[in-house]
Design a protein around this motif. Structure first.
Motif, PDB file in Angstrom:
ATOM      1  N   SER A 102       0.799  -1.227   0.000  1.00 56.83           N
ATOM      2  CA  SER A 102       0.000   0.000   0.000  1.00 56.83           C
ATOM      3  C   SER A 102       0.827   1.270   0.000  1.00 56.83           C
ATOM      4  O   SER A 102       0.298   2.360   0.204  1.00 56.83           O
ATOM      5  CB  SER A 102      -0.953  -0.007   1.202  1.00 56.83           C
ATOM      6  N   GLY A 103       2.140   1.158  -0.245  1.00 61.81           N
ATOM      7  CA  GLY A 103       3.007   2.338  -0.273  1.00 61.81           C
ATOM      8  C   GLY A 103       3.664   2.571   1.072  1.00 61.81           C
ATOM      9  O   GLY A 103       3.122   2.221   2.123  1.00 61.81           O
ATOM     10  N   ALA A 104       4.829   3.197   1.058  1.00 61.80           N
ATOM     11  CA  ALA A 104       5.646   3.310   2.269  1.00 61.80           C
ATOM     12  C   ALA A 104       4.909   3.965   3.425  1.00 61.80           C
ATOM     13  O   ALA A 104       5.055   3.548   4.582  1.00 61.80           O
ATOM     14  CB  ALA A 104       6.929   4.076   1.958  1.00 61.80           C
ATOM     15  N   LEU A 105       4.106   4.986   3.168  1.00 65.05           N
ATOM     16  CA  LEU A 105       3.431   5.697   4.257  1.00 65.05           C
ATOM     17  C   LEU A 105       2.267   4.890   4.816  1.00 65.05           C
ATOM     18  O   LEU A 105       2.140   4.720   6.034  1.00 65.05           O
ATOM     19  CB  LEU A 105       2.950   7.069   3.774  1.00 65.05           C
ATOM     20  N   ALA A 106       1.406   4.390   3.945  1.00 66.96           N
ATOM     21  CA  ALA A 106       0.253   3.607   4.407  1.00 66.96           C
ATOM     22  C   ALA A 106       0.701   2.302   5.049  1.00 66.96           C
ATOM     23  O   ALA A 106       0.144   1.864   6.062  1.00 66.96           O
ATOM     24  CB  ALA A 106      -0.706   3.328   3.253  1.00 66.96           C
ATOM     25  N   THR A 107       1.709   1.661   4.465  1.00 61.11           N
ATOM     26  CA  THR A 107       2.237   0.428   5.044  1.00 61.11           C
ATOM     27  C   THR A 107       2.813   0.686   6.434  1.00 61.11           C
ATOM     28  O   THR A 107       2.641  -0.117   7.357  1.00 61.11           O
ATOM     29  CB  THR A 107       3.306  -0.183   4.118  1.00 61.11           C
ATOM     30  N   ALA A 108       3.485   1.818   6.594  1.00 61.48           N
ATOM     31  CA  ALA A 108       4.042   2.174   7.907  1.00 61.48           C
ATOM     32  C   ALA A 108       2.931   2.295   8.940  1.00 61.48           C
ATOM     33  O   ALA A 108       3.078   1.832  10.083  1.00 61.48           O
ATOM     34  CB  ALA A 108       4.823   3.473   7.812  1.00 61.48           C
ATOM     35  N   HIS A 150       8.094  10.696  -3.626  1.00 62.26           N
ATOM     36  CA  HIS A 150       8.955   9.519  -3.676  1.00 62.26           C
ATOM     37  C   HIS A 150       9.312   9.161  -2.235  1.00 62.26           C
ATOM     38  O   HIS A 150      10.151   9.826  -1.619  1.00 62.26           O
ATOM     39  CB  HIS A 150      10.235   9.818  -4.467  1.00 62.26           C
ATOM     40  N   TYR A 151       8.678   8.112  -1.710  1.00 61.78           N
ATOM     41  CA  TYR A 151       8.871   7.746  -0.307  1.00 61.78           C
ATOM     42  C   TYR A 151       9.402   6.317  -0.200  1.00 61.78           C
ATOM     43  O   TYR A 151       9.105   5.459  -1.030  1.00 61.78           O
ATOM     44  CB  TYR A 151       7.545   7.830   0.462  1.00 61.78           C
ATOM     45  N   GLY A 152      10.145   6.067   0.854  1.00 57.49           N
ATOM     46  CA  GLY A 152      10.653   4.721   1.106  1.00 57.49           C
ATOM     47  C   GLY A 152      11.341   4.674   2.458  1.00 57.49           C
ATOM     48  O   GLY A 152      11.333   5.632   3.230  1.00 57.49           O
ATOM     49  N   GLY A 153      11.957   3.516   2.744  1.00 51.19           N
ATOM     50  CA  GLY A 153      12.806   3.392   3.913  1.00 51.19           C
ATOM     51  C   GLY A 153      12.118   3.419   5.256  1.00 51.19           C
ATOM     52  O   GLY A 153      12.777   3.591   6.285  1.00 51.19           O
ATOM     53  N   ALA A 161       5.616  -5.607  -0.038  1.00 44.91           N
ATOM     54  CA  ALA A 161       5.956  -5.578  -1.470  1.00 44.91           C
ATOM     55  C   ALA A 161       5.882  -4.163  -2.035  1.00 44.91           C
ATOM     56  O   ALA A 161       5.326  -3.939  -3.112  1.00 44.91           O
ATOM     57  CB  ALA A 161       5.040  -6.513  -2.248  1.00 44.91           C
ATOM     58  N   ASP A 162       6.429  -3.206  -1.311  1.00 42.66           N
ATOM     59  CA  ASP A 162       6.530  -1.835  -1.828  1.00 42.66           C
ATOM     60  C   ASP A 162       7.881  -1.270  -1.420  1.00 42.66           C
ATOM     61  O   ASP A 162       8.783  -2.023  -1.058  1.00 42.66           O
ATOM     62  CB  ASP A 162       5.349  -0.974  -1.335  1.00 42.66           C
ATOM     63  N   GLY A 163       8.043   0.042  -1.449  1.00 47.71           N
ATOM     64  CA  GLY A 163       9.351   0.648  -1.189  1.00 47.71           C
ATOM     65  C   GLY A 163       9.701   0.830   0.269  1.00 47.71           C
ATOM     66  O   GLY A 163      10.706   1.489   0.582  1.00 47.71           O
ATOM     67  N   SER A 164       8.923   0.241   1.179  1.00 46.53           N
ATOM     68  CA  SER A 164       9.179   0.418   2.606  1.00 46.53           C
ATOM     69  C   SER A 164      10.585  -0.021   3.013  1.00 46.53           C
ATOM     70  O   SER A 164      11.190   0.554   3.922  1.00 46.53           O
ATOM     71  CB  SER A 164       8.151  -0.360   3.427  1.00 46.53           C
ATOM     72  N   GLY A 165      11.112  -1.037   2.352  1.00 45.60           N
ATOM     73  CA  GLY A 165      12.414  -1.569   2.735  1.00 45.60           C
ATOM     74  C   GLY A 165      13.606  -0.859   2.115  1.00 45.60           C
ATOM     75  O   GLY A 165      14.750  -1.077   2.533  1.00 45.60           O
ATOM     76  N   PHE A 166      13.366  -0.012   1.121  1.00 45.05           N
ATOM     77  CA  PHE A 166      14.465   0.608   0.383  1.00 45.05           C
ATOM     78  C   PHE A 166      15.346   1.435   1.331  1.00 45.05           C
ATOM     79  O   PHE A 166      14.859   2.318   2.024  1.00 45.05           O
ATOM     80  CB  PHE A 166      13.939   1.502  -0.731  1.00 45.05           C
ATOM     81  N   LYS A 167      16.646   1.185   1.288  1.00 48.03           N
ATOM     82  CA  LYS A 167      17.587   1.889   2.162  1.00 48.03           C
ATOM     83  C   LYS A 167      18.218   3.109   1.492  1.00 48.03           C
ATOM     84  O   LYS A 167      19.000   3.820   2.114  1.00 48.03           O
ATOM     85  CB  LYS A 167      18.678   0.925   2.624  1.00 48.03           C
ATOM     86  N   PHE A 168      17.838   3.350   0.244  1.00 50.05           N
ATOM     87  CA  PHE A 168      18.397   4.453  -0.530  1.00 50.05           C
ATOM     88  C   PHE A 168      17.426   4.787  -1.652  1.00 50.05           C
ATOM     89  O   PHE A 168      16.775   3.890  -2.204  1.00 50.05           O
ATOM     90  CB  PHE A 168      19.750   4.031  -1.107  1.00 50.05           C
ATOM     91  N   LYS A 225      16.788   9.149  -9.712  1.00 56.09           N
ATOM     92  CA  LYS A 225      15.957   8.655 -10.806  1.00 56.09           C
ATOM     93  C   LYS A 225      14.621   8.164 -10.234  1.00 56.09           C
ATOM     94  O   LYS A 225      14.565   7.641  -9.129  1.00 56.09           O
ATOM     95  CB  LYS A 225      16.671   7.520 -11.539  1.00 56.09           C
ATOM     96  N   GLY A 226      13.562   8.345 -10.989  1.00 60.78           N
ATOM     97  CA  GLY A 226      12.248   7.910 -10.525  1.00 60.78           C
ATOM     98  C   GLY A 226      12.252   6.457 -10.094  1.00 60.78           C
ATOM     99  O   GLY A 226      12.862   5.605 -10.739  1.00 60.78           O
ATOM    100  N   LEU A 227      11.542   6.149  -9.001  1.00 58.88           N
ATOM    101  CA  LEU A 227      11.609   4.803  -8.434  1.00 58.88           C
ATOM    102  C   LEU A 227      10.428   3.918  -8.788  1.00 58.88           C
ATOM    103  O   LEU A 227      10.402   2.739  -8.409  1.00 58.88           O
ATOM    104  CB  LEU A 227      11.738   4.878  -6.907  1.00 58.88           C
TER     105      LEU A 227
END
Length: 537
Positions: A297-303, A474-477, A506-513, A517-519
């Motif tokens: 559901s995306g980094a913010l909603a998943t959080a 662009h959110y993650g991490g 299965a979204d960008g929540s885990g991305f450490k960087f 460039k668009g993700l």
């Protein structure tokens, strides 16, 4: 009680790819989604932007809205610019997703297809170095990129900057046509290509999720510049079309349940997952069960979901800082518009400062449509009548370069879940995102570099604006990859939350960087990779 095989949360770019991958491999899936739909599908009898502007007597309904809804954002700082038929993308967000501070411009969606309905379509491949820095498995993600290439029409990027756009991994479809503004800049960039590359600057056609050679995304591209006005049956890829196609063609294996705002999950003793969601129509808490849960559901909603489920109240966060530079080509001042323009990015300017294909800033170059002039009028220190006349001569020469800066984790950048009984979900998010002096100086150096590049291209920068953090969308991490089993939010690059037997991210929540460039393409590739691991393929 009914126990579903797999439940997926979210229908955006990641959730739609998860569902498609499961169905494609013969599985069954239930997708929980709030799923706000379009209520105003403005239409026009004309079939391209120029005809609408020149011939349609009721164009204001289509372009500004029957109640001039598109003008309401003028009083908002760093607004998300949406045309009226896309307002559903952020509908009801302020009712269910609350923020406490005003220092972070968090953009979220409860719509079917999520923020993918407003995606700029930039489709960039991360290099090996970027994937490793992000924490992603190189070979598996590259295979997922190739899978996406077969299922999504990706055009442009087959030039000297291809190693930054598509990584030379595949041959993209032909690029969309350049308009007169972009063509002048592109020719200049090729003329001075070697000089630019000596300064670690690479300029090429923007890779876009647009079908130009076939109808992979619904139909073959027409140079009518309606990608941001039409959502369905267009050449632009939108996750909403995947969801609607699955609903239509896979009635038995795909169960779409709307109106579900997922609050939390619990893994029971038998490893079954219990999911609690608020039905936004009835205001009743509903329960669903599954053998495996994939949160996409995306980094913010998943959080939000994970924090409620684990009783953790604070998580880190990453967001690309975003700047933009309006500039003018003096030789085009007062030129007559030749008819064709495009609202999509025409060029991508990559600045590989360290020549390591990692800490890359990226600028996307856009022309500026006359329709959008009202956004500039408020910046003019003169009256509207005189400003309108001036813009008539300025607009053909105007272009905008939006710059995404690479972002790494830093101390103090976090989001906190705060209890709040006045909220429909019982909580609110608070973000703290300080940029260090070193980071600010690096952003200034980078924008200075881009100003220099633009001058060499023959377009004169007018100003630099640094948008509020969060405006890049662009959110993650928020749940950075971590192999520590004792950490309740730890998960690996296959998406598995290690404390649980059957819960995956299965979204960008885990991305450490986050590269500059668009993700989005990498998010979808990762969603495909995680799903294959979940279903054992």
């Amino acid at each position: 009680m009914e126990i579903n095989d797999i439940i997926v949360i979210g229908s955006g770019c990641c959730g739609s790819i998860v569902a498609k991958t499961i169905i494609e491999n013969g599985g069954k899936v239930t997708l929980l989604d709030v799923g706000i739909e379009q209520t105003k599908k403005y239409t026009s009898p004309e079939n391209n932007f120029v005809d609408i502007r020149s011939k349609d007597s009721e164009q204001w309904k289509y372009l500004l809205g029957e109640n001039f809804e598109a003008l309401k954002v003028l009083n908002t700082e760093d607004p998300l610019h949406l045309t009226p038929n896309r307002f559903f993308v952020t509908d009801k967000v302020s009712e269910f997703y609350h923020w406490i501070d005003n220092t972070f411009n968090g953009v979220e969606s409860l719509a079917i297809g999520g923020l993918g309905n407003a995606w700029g379509l930039g489709s960039y491949i991360y290099s090996k170095e970027e994937l490793l820095k992000t924490g992603l498995p190189v070979n598996e993600i590259n295979q997922a990129y190739l899978w996406l290439h077969k299922h999504i029409g990706i055009s442009g990027g087959n030039d000297s900057a291809a190693k930054y756009s598509n990584g030379n991994l595949f041959q993209a479809q032909n690029a969309i046509p350049l308009d007169y503004n972009g063509e002048r800049l592109y020719k200049k960039s090729q003329q001075f290509q070697k000089k630019f590359e000596a300064q670690n600057v690479y300029i090429g056609r923007a890779p876009l999720a647009v079908s130009t050679d076939n109808d992979l995304n619904g139909e073959k591209h027409l140079a009518n510049d309606l990608e941001f006005y039409e959502i369905e049956n267009a050449s632009a890829f939108r996750p909403i079309n995947i969801i609607k196609d699955l609903i239509k063609k896979h009635e038995v294996s795909f169960n779409y349940i709307p109106n579900q705002l997922v609050l939390k999950f619990i893994e029971l003793e038998d490893s079954t997952i219990k999911i609690e969601s608020l039905n936004i129509k009835t205001n009743i808490i509903e329960i669903n069960y599954c053998k495996k849960l994939i949160i996409a559901s995306g980094a913010l909603a998943t959080a939000r979901i994970v924090m409620r489920s684990t009783n953790i109240t604070q998580l880190p966060i990453l967001c690309n800082p975003y700047s933009y530079i309006p500039s003018i080509q003096p030789k085009l001042l007062g030129s007559k518009n030749d008819g064709y323009q495009t609202g999509l990015a025409q060029l991508s300017i990559y600045y590989d400062k360290e020549k390591a294909n990692t800490l890359i800033a990226m600028g996307s170059v856009y022309s500026y449509r006359a329709l959008m002039n009202y956004r500039l009028l408020r910046e003019f220190p003169i009256g509207m009548n005189d400003g309108t006349k001036l813009l008539k001569y300025l607009q053909p020469a105007l272009n905008i370069t939006g710059i995404f800066h690479p972002e790494e984790s830093g101390n103090g950048k976090n989001i906190s879940l705060i209890n709040d009984s006045s909220s429909r979900t019982g909580d609110k998010l608070k973000c703290n995102y300080p940029l260090s002096e070193t980071e600010k100086q690096e952003i200034e150096r980078t924008t200075k570099k881009y100003k220099s590049v633009l001058r060499k291209l023959g377009t004169l920068p007018l100003m630099v604006k640094h948008n509020k953090i969060g405006s890049s969308i662009h959110y993650g991490g928020t749940l950075p990859f971590n192999e520590n089993y004792n950490n309740p939010i730890a998960h690996n690059s296959d998406g598995k939350l290690l404390k649980y037997k059957n819960v995956y991210i299965a979204d960008g929540s885990g991305f450490k960087f986050l590269s500059g460039k668009g993700l989005t393409l990498t998010l979808m590739a990762y969603a495909h990779h995680v799903t294959k691991k979940v279903i054992g393929k």
